[in-house]
Design a protein around this motif. Structure first.
Motif, short mmCIF file in Angstrom:
data_model
loop_
_atom_site.label_atom_id
_atom_site.label_comp_id
_atom_site.label_asym_id
_atom_site.label_seq_id
_atom_site.Cartn_x
_atom_site.Cartn_y
_atom_site.Cartn_z
N SER A 1 0.83 -1.21 0.00
CA SER A 1 0.00 0.00 0.00
C SER A 1 0.86 1.26 0.00
O SER A 1 0.57 2.21 -0.72
CB SER A 1 -0.92 0.01 1.22
N VAL B 1 -12.01 0.97 -2.02
CA VAL B 1 -10.65 1.02 -1.47
C VAL B 1 -10.32 -0.35 -0.91
O VAL B 1 -11.06 -0.89 -0.08
CB VAL B 1 -10.56 2.08 -0.34
N ALA C 1 -8.85 -3.15 1.46
CA ALA C 1 -8.69 -3.13 2.92
C ALA C 1 -7.26 -2.79 3.35
O ALA C 1 -7.07 -1.98 4.26
CB ALA C 1 -9.14 -4.46 3.52
N GLN D 1 -6.73 0.92 2.90
CA GLN D 1 -7.50 1.67 3.89
C GLN D 1 -6.80 1.61 5.26
O GLN D 1 -6.72 2.61 5.97
CB GLN D 1 -8.92 1.12 3.99
N GLN D 2 -6.28 0.46 5.62
CA GLN D 2 -5.58 0.30 6.89
C GLN D 2 -4.32 1.17 6.91
O GLN D 2 -4.03 1.85 7.91
CB GLN D 2 -5.22 -1.16 7.12
N ALA E 1 -3.75 3.89 5.07
CA ALA E 1 -4.17 5.29 5.07
C ALA E 1 -4.61 5.72 6.47
O ALA E 1 -4.27 6.82 6.92
CB ALA E 1 -5.29 5.50 4.06
N ASN E 2 -5.34 4.87 7.16
CA ASN E 2 -5.76 5.20 8.52
C ASN E 2 -4.56 5.33 9.45
O ASN E 2 -4.53 6.20 10.32
CB ASN E 2 -6.74 4.16 9.05
#
Length: 120
Positions: free
Chosen positions: A4, A46, A48, A51-52, A54-55
């Motif tokens: 990612s 998005v 997973a 998203q993880q 980015a968070n």
């Protein structure tokens, strides 16, 4: 997570290369962000892991402002010399932003057919 981060950095790199090659007057990371957005729209979601990641980046976003704050403190003498122009531009740009936002809101309400609070 590594995949990612690689994707995010690859989008930024492609944006930087596109800006340099086509002489686009927009920062490379912005072009990369638009490309990432378009890719996610095409994918219709998005993943997973992205998203993880980015968070995780967002939860530590305040750490990214430390170098900028250090730079401001490093150049406090220059800021002190230009305090009046900086202050005036901050106040004027804030007033312009508020006015444009208000006009846009009124325009969008008219476009949507809604009436404002003072309408009968």
């Amino acid at each position: 997570m590594l995949e990612s981060l690689t994707l995010l950095l690859a989008c930024q790199l492609v944006g930087e290369v596109a800006v340099a090659y086509f002489a686009i007057p927009v920062p490379g990371p912005v072009v990369g962000m638009v490309l990432l957005f378009l890719g996610l729209c095409i994918r219709r979601g998005v993943p997973a892991p992205l998203q993880q990641t980015a968070n995780g980046l967002l939860s530590n976003l305040s750490l990214l402002f430390v170098p900028a704050g250090t730079g401001v403190l490093l150049h406090v003498a220059l800021i002190r010399e230009a305090l009046l122009p900086i202050g005036v531009s901050l106040v004027l740009s804030t007033l312009v932003a508020v006015a444009v936002t208000a006009l846009a809101m009124v325009g969008f309400e008219k476009l949507a057919g809604r009436k404002g609070p003072d309408a009968p």
